[in-house]
Design a protein around this motif. Structure first.
Motif, PDB file in Angstrom:
ATOM      1  N   PHE A 182       0.824  -1.213   0.000  1.00 17.71           N
ATOM      2  CA  PHE A 182       0.000   0.000   0.000  1.00 17.71           C
ATOM      3  C   PHE A 182       0.860   1.266   0.000  1.00 17.71           C
ATOM      4  O   PHE A 182       0.551   2.225  -0.692  1.00 17.71           O
ATOM      5  N   SER A 183       1.959   1.253   0.797  1.00 22.06           N
ATOM      6  CA  SER A 183       2.786   2.471   0.815  1.00 22.06           C
ATOM      7  C   SER A 183       3.583   2.592  -0.482  1.00 22.06           C
ATOM      8  O   SER A 183       3.847   3.690  -0.969  1.00 22.06           O
ATOM      9  N   GLY A 184       3.939   1.453  -1.102  1.00 17.69           N
ATOM     10  CA  GLY A 184       4.752   1.506  -2.316  1.00 17.69           C
ATOM     11  C   GLY A 184       3.947   1.678  -3.586  1.00 17.69           C
ATOM     12  O   GLY A 184       4.461   2.155  -4.595  1.00 17.69           O
ATOM     13  N   ARG A 185       2.659   1.261  -3.562  1.00 17.19           N
ATOM     14  CA  ARG A 185       1.895   1.317  -4.806  1.00 17.19           C
ATOM     15  C   ARG A 185       0.718   2.304  -4.737  1.00 17.19           C
ATOM     16  O   ARG A 185       0.506   3.089  -5.649  1.00 17.19           O
ATOM     17  N   MET A 186      -0.018   2.250  -3.629  1.00 15.69           N
ATOM     18  CA  MET A 186      -1.244   3.067  -3.586  1.00 15.69           C
ATOM     19  C   MET A 186      -0.937   4.536  -3.306  1.00 15.69           C
ATOM     20  O   MET A 186      -1.474   5.433  -3.956  1.00 15.69           O
ATOM     21  N   VAL A 187      -0.067   4.776  -2.310  1.00 18.50           N
ATOM     22  CA  VAL A 187       0.195   6.169  -1.919  1.00 18.50           C
ATOM     23  C   VAL A 187       0.792   6.982  -3.086  1.00 18.50           C
ATOM     24  O   VAL A 187       0.315   8.083  -3.376  1.00 18.50           O
ATOM     25  N   PRO A 188       1.830   6.463  -3.793  1.00 16.32           N
ATOM     26  CA  PRO A 188       2.361   7.254  -4.917  1.00 16.32           C
ATOM     27  C   PRO A 188       1.303   7.557  -5.985  1.00 16.32           C
ATOM     28  O   PRO A 188       1.268   8.657  -6.538  1.00 16.32           O
ATOM     29  N   ARG A 189       0.418   6.580  -6.256  1.00 16.36           N
ATOM     30  CA  ARG A 189      -0.628   6.807  -7.263  1.00 16.36           C
ATOM     31  C   ARG A 189      -1.581   7.904  -6.810  1.00 16.36           C
ATOM     32  O   ARG A 189      -1.995   8.756  -7.596  1.00 16.36           O
ATOM     33  N   LEU A 190      -1.942   7.866  -5.530  1.00 13.87           N
ATOM     34  CA  LEU A 190      -2.859   8.890  -5.002  1.00 13.87           C
ATOM     35  C   LEU A 190      -2.192  10.267  -5.035  1.00 13.87           C
ATOM     36  O   LEU A 190      -2.820  11.278  -5.360  1.00 13.87           O
ATOM     37  N   GLU A 191      -0.884  10.291  -4.707  1.00 12.90           N
ATOM     38  CA  GLU A 191      -0.146  11.564  -4.714  1.00 12.90           C
ATOM     39  C   GLU A 191      -0.114  12.135  -6.138  1.00 12.90           C
ATOM     40  O   GLU A 191      -0.332  13.335  -6.355  1.00 12.90           O
ATOM     41  N   GLU A 192       0.128  11.254  -7.096  1.00 15.13           N
ATOM     42  CA  GLU A 192       0.197  11.673  -8.496  1.00 15.13           C
ATOM     43  C   GLU A 192      -1.154  12.270  -8.940  1.00 15.13           C
ATOM     44  O   GLU A 192      -1.217  13.317  -9.573  1.00 15.13           O
ATOM     45  N   GLU A 193      -2.237  11.573  -8.562  1.00 10.95           N
ATOM     46  CA  GLU A 193      -3.579  12.061  -8.917  1.00 10.95           C
ATOM     47  C   GLU A 193      -3.838  13.437  -8.292  1.00 10.95           C
ATOM     48  O   GLU A 193      -4.440  14.312  -8.894  1.00 10.95           O
ATOM     49  N   LEU A 194      -3.376  13.581  -7.048  1.00  7.59           N
ATOM     50  CA  LEU A 194      -3.631  14.824  -6.310  1.00  7.59           C
ATOM     51  C   LEU A 194      -2.909  15.995  -6.965  1.00  7.59           C
ATOM     52  O   LEU A 194      -3.424  17.115  -7.022  1.00  7.59           O
ATOM     53  N   GLN A 195      -1.702  15.732  -7.440  1.00  8.51           N
ATOM     54  CA  GLN A 195      -0.891  16.832  -7.983  1.00  8.51           C
ATOM     55  C   GLN A 195      -1.187  17.111  -9.450  1.00  8.51           C
ATOM     56  O   GLN A 195      -0.949  18.208  -9.944  1.00  8.51           O
ATOM     57  N   SER A 196      -1.733  16.083 -10.163  1.00  2.00           N
ATOM     58  CA  SER A 196      -1.937  16.278 -11.602  1.00  2.00           C
ATOM     59  C   SER A 196      -3.130  17.183 -11.853  1.00  2.00           C
ATOM     60  O   SER A 196      -3.988  17.383 -11.012  1.00  2.00           O
ATOM     61  N   GLY A 197      -3.193  17.716 -13.039  1.00  6.38           N
ATOM     62  CA  GLY A 197      -4.308  18.592 -13.406  1.00  6.38           C
ATOM     63  C   GLY A 197      -5.629  17.843 -13.417  1.00  6.38           C
ATOM     64  O   GLY A 197      -6.686  18.429 -13.279  1.00  6.38           O
TER      65      GLY A 197
END
Length: 967
Positions: free
Chosen positions: A464-479
């Motif tokens: 979860f920390s290696g796969r889910m969190v980075p994806r959520l962070e990417e979604e949050l920062q992307s347009g």
């Protein structure tokens, strides 16, 4: 004793027996022997004498010095000479007491009688009808069996003499002084019937017969008794009756309309399966469990394939009840059923049918959870890993929300089975959860996916920390996280869902170390760009941070990490914004808006309350100097354009003063044993700020912070001095001037702080508050203040933040102050009477209902007067106070029914919707009063309640329908 008239002899024996009941403990062995022989002889006397003789024998049965052999001789005499069932209830009870006494003290002697004792007791009990005696008789039978008395050839007779009462059909008479309930007799008899396997050959046919009867109570009692018997039976007892038992259970589950009976059938089947699983097999005996489960599978399996799915659920429940009894039973059933369910799932394309099949599959998966790990060698589940995962994953991508929800539940169960999901499956699981959390239109599926992530994350923190969190962070920062034009994302922008998902998944310290920086980084980003709606987004981030902080509380390491990451960061951002505002005021600093600062309070509080005293002391040594001396060195990014001085005078420092709310959140959440540096100076600064500040938000915050510290301050001279200082500041402020409201706010919070800890000054401050009820300007606010004093405060002064809250402080406040409120009401002028009523209704509303019921007679007339008050707050709180009282004190309320009906009906046409709803609820609650009281009003109420049926508000119409229907 020698008189020829039997009645006179009876009176003589009665006097002797009553004397012995008083002094049996003083008798000597010779005397006991002599008396026993006399009483045994009297058993042959006239029948009117017998009751007194039995009372004497009861006294002698309690003697410790009773010579050996006499217990046997007394019982033999009773069995031989007395026809017990022809005696009155009390005298029969005396016989049972004699037997009970001897069984308690002379067990070995009675066992010497062998089966004769059992036979004698059977004769005594045969035909007993009184429930008081039956409870004692059933206990004697239980002791006979439990203590291994010889039953000899009388097993069937003993069973017959007790089982003739099964099933119990007893309704206690009204106003029964003995208090024996049907349930007492049922449980007592069940304990007898299920006490020995020797009864099995007689009991099981009886249970089968009663299961097939039309009486629901007989069915229920039989099923519960069968379940109890399975705890002590083995294969031998059950073997002959298994086909009939299965046939009855199956028929009931397939045909019954009663959920109760269905549940008891499933419990009985589970117990049978467990009993057969427990039996130790010798090499030459048949394995009954296999054949029993075989017949269940034979009768149920084909229903799982029926296209109309009519008997699918009953069959699945029966199979699950049998399978859940043991690991052996589980393997036997799932070997046959799981492949079939998987096949059916692919056969049926319709979502509704697939959902049913997946729910059944889920039931079997949940059973596997009972045993935790999946065993390599035996498990059907491991062999079917690929098709099971494939079915669950296909449900997650189905358009049907209901099927998705079952799929999510199944996913959580699979994830909880240790070693079931392969690494590649786990990655797929995370991908599905991300997609459902963020992209799924339906909020139900999205929320369920987030909760699933929350429960799986602690089992697989690395994934979860290696796969889910980075994806959520990417979604949050992307347009893409900007809400799209016209997208129907259920009020919830994609960005908000990212924030919620990051918080949900933070259920393990290693994940929290990844998610907290992302959330805080996003908060900084939103602060820098001051777009419209950024305040709302900051509140959303704070809500996520709050959830993370709450989830970290149970783990000391996580709690400290969360505290030292979140608290300095939030303080730094707030200080930065406030300092910039002081040097060059800019409109739209969202971070300093009241709703954003208020949203930060629970975050800081939750991150602080569970700290150890040592770590809390370390933290407080930085935070307090920040506010008192502008010491910013411990903050991240601490280069500010000017100094931070929230307590200094000056009109440009208003923004800095608002940040005091974060100081309140921190210091008021510290454990009580943590010393606060410069506490006296801090208290003086807060006091000055609360009285002199023009901004109500800041003044209230300072007052609450002052009160929170005063509540935890150790008693003594320092506390007395600071409180005297507070009183000296409040009194002139309350008397006159522009800041009377601020002075009242301070008075209320300090009074609450002291009332909670039973401080002696609290009564003096409460008197000041009572006096203010007569003030035309401050009176209404002072009346509302009574709600603040009695209610639970969400941010300070509650047990969760270690405040000093004594038990029953509300009852004490009520006792001390309600008489003063009543007295004040009677002496008040007409323009301020409503203030007293409002204050009173607030106090009563927060009082525990049992206390209120006892005080009701004295207060009811005032409450009824409050209903006539024009103030809607008074009306509302009085109605909400009266509604539970109608249910809990119907006798007292009945005395005032005329007034109550009139008042409630008139308030159903109030201009305020909330008052109309409350009045209708009270009119509904009136129906709990005795029927004879209500009947004279029935027609009038039904007529009057026709009008609100046409109310323009749906919620009012709903309450009107319920109330009128009940009338």
């Amino acid at each position: 004793l020698e008189n020829t008239d039997p009645r006179t002899r009876g009176r003589g024996i009665q006097l002797l027996s009553q004397t012995l009941l008083q002094c049996y403990s003083l008798l000597q062995e010779k005397e006991v022997l002599h008396l026993v022989l006399f009483y045994e002889n009297r058993l042959q006397d006239h029948h009117v004498v017998i009751p007194s003789v039995l009372q004497g024998l009861r006294a002698l049965s309690m003697c410790e010095v009773l010579p050996p052999g006499l217990a046997v001789s007394v019982l033999k005499a009773i069995f031989q000479e007395v026809h017990v069932q022809s005696l009155l209830q009390l005298d029969r009870h005396t016989v049972y007491s004699i037997i009970t006494n001897f069984m308690g003290t002379r067990e070995e002697e009675l066992k010497g009688l062998g089966a004769d004792f059992t036979f004698g007791f059977i004769q005594v009990m045969d035909g007993e009808k009184d429930p008081r005696n039956l409870l004692v008789a059933f206990q004697i039978v239980r002791d006979l069996i439990a203590k291994n008395y010889a039953l000899g050839p009388f097993v069937e007779e003993l069973f017959e003499v007790t089982s003739c009462y099964f099933p119990i059909d007893f309704t206690p008479p009204p106003n029964d002084p003995h208090g024996i309930q049907r349930e007492d007799l049922i449980l007592s008899l069940r304990a007898v019937l299920a006490s020995t396997p020797q009864f099995a050959e007689f009991l099981l046919p009886l249970l089968i017969e009663k299961m097939d009867s039309d009486l629901q109570n007989a069915k229920l009692d039989s099923l519960q008794t069968l379940t109890a018997c399975c705890a002590i039976y083995g294969q031998k007892e059950l073997q002959e009756f298994l086909p009939s038992l299965w046939s009855s259970l199956r028929r009931e589950v397939f045909q019954t309309a009663s959920e109760k009976i269905e549940a008891e059938c499933l419990a009985a089947l589970h117990a049978l399966s467990a009993c057969l699983s427990r039996s130790v097999l010798s090499s030459d005996t048949e394995d009954l469990l296999d054949s029993f489960l075989g017949s269940i599978l034979e009768d149920c399996r084909h229903h799982l394939c029926e296209p109309d799915m009519k008997l699918v659920w009953p069959s699945a429940k029966l199979l699950q009840a049998a399978a859940g009894a043991s690991l052996r039973a589980y393997h036997h059933v799932t070997r046959s059923v799981l492949p079939l369910l998987l096949e059916q799932y692919t056969k049926h394309p319709q979502s509704s049918q697939r959902r049913t099949i997946l729910e059944m599959l889920l039931g079997f998966l949940e059973l596997q959870q009972k045993w935790g790990h999946v065993e390599e060698d035996e498990s059907t589940l491991l062999l079917l890993r690929a098709p099971v995962c494939s079915v669950v994953f296909s449900a997650l991508t189905d358009p049907s929300v209901q099927l998705q929800l079952v799929g999510i539940r199944a996913l959580v169960v699979l994830g909880s089975l240790q070693g079931f999901l392969s690494p590649s499956d786990l990655e797929l699981v995370v991908d599905h959860l991300i997609r459902l959390s963020l992209r799924e239109e339906d909020s139900q599926s999205s929320e369920a996916a987030m909760e699933a992530a929350a429960s799986l994350a602690p089992n697989y923190p690395k994934v979860f920390s290696g796969r889910m969190v980075p994806r959520l962070e990417e979604e949050l920062q992307s347009g893409r996280a900007e809400p799209e034009e016209g997208s129907s994302h259920d009020h919830c922008s994609l960005r908000q869902r990212c924030l919620q998902a990051l918080a949900a998944v933070s259920t393990h310290t290693s994940i929290v170390r990844e998610t907290l920086p992302v959330l805080l980084q996003h908060l900084r980003k939103v602060q820098k760009g001051s777009k419209a709606g950024s305040a709302q987004e900051m509140v959303s981030v704070c809500q996520s941070l709050h959830r993370v902080a709450l989830q970290c509380q149970q783990d000391a390491e996580g709690c400290w990490y969360c505290h030292q990451t979140v608290v300095p960061c939030l303080l730094a951002m707030a200080v930065q914004a406030a300092v910039q505002e002081s040097t060059h005021p800019l409109p739209g600093k969202a971070l300093l808006e009241e709703e954003v600062l208020a949203a930060m309070v629970p975050v800081i509080s939750a991150a602080t309350t569970h700290l150890s005293p040592e770590l809390a002391a370390q933290s407080v040594s930085h935070v307090v100097p920040l506010f008192l001396d502008g010491e910013v060195s411990f903050l991240p990014q601490n280069s500010f354009p000017c100094s931070f001085q929230p307590f200094a005078a000056g009109e440009f420092l208003e923004a800095q003063r608002r940040v005091v709310i974060l100081l309140m959140a921190f210091v008021c959440s510290l454990p009580r044993n943590v010393a606060i540096p410069q506490q006296e100076r801090l208290l003086r600064e807060l006091l000055a700020l609360s009285c002199s500040c023009n901004c109500p938000f800041t003044a209230t915050t300072a007052a609450k912070c002052f009160a929170g510290l005063v509540n935890k301050h150790p008693a003594g001279q320092q506390l007395d001095e600071i409180l005297q200082l507070a009183v000296n500041r409040m009194e002139p402020g309350l008397a006159e001037g522009l800041r009377r409201t601020q002075a009242l706010t301070l008075l209320l919070w300090v009074t609450k702080a002291l009332v909670l800890r039973y401080h002696p000054l609290s009564s003096r401050l409460t008197d000041k508050l009572l006096a203010l009820l007569g003030d035309t300007e401050l009176g209404p606010a002072a009346a509302d203040g009574f709600s603040l004093l009695m209610a639970e405060s969400p941010d300070v002064l509650h047990k969760g933040c270690h405040a000093d809250v004594r038990i029953m402080f509300r009852q004490r406040f009520f006792t001390e102050n309600v008489p003063k409120l009543v007295q004040g009401f009677h002496g008040a002028g007409p323009d301020v009477k409503a203030n007293y009523l409002k204050g009173l209704s607030h106090v009563l509303n927060h009082l525990p209902k049992p206390v209120l019921v006892t005080e009701l007679p004295t207060l009811l007339s005032l409450l009824l007067e409050a209903l006539s008050c024009s103030d809607r707050v008074v009306q509302l709180s009085t109605l909400s106070c009266l509604q539970p009282l109608l249910l809990e004190a119907p006798q007292i309320m009945s005395l005032h029914v005329d007034t109550l009906v009139t008042k409630f009906l008139s308030l159903t046409s109030s201009p305020t919707m909330a008052v109309r709803i409350a009045a209708l609820r009270c009119a509904h609650a009136l129906t709990s009063l005795p029927l004879t009281v209500l009947l004279p009003y029935k027609a009038r109420v039904i007529r009057a309640l026709a009008k609100p049926l046409d109310d323009k508000k749906r919620l009012v119409r709903k309450e009107a329908v319920a109330a009128r229907g009940e009338w």
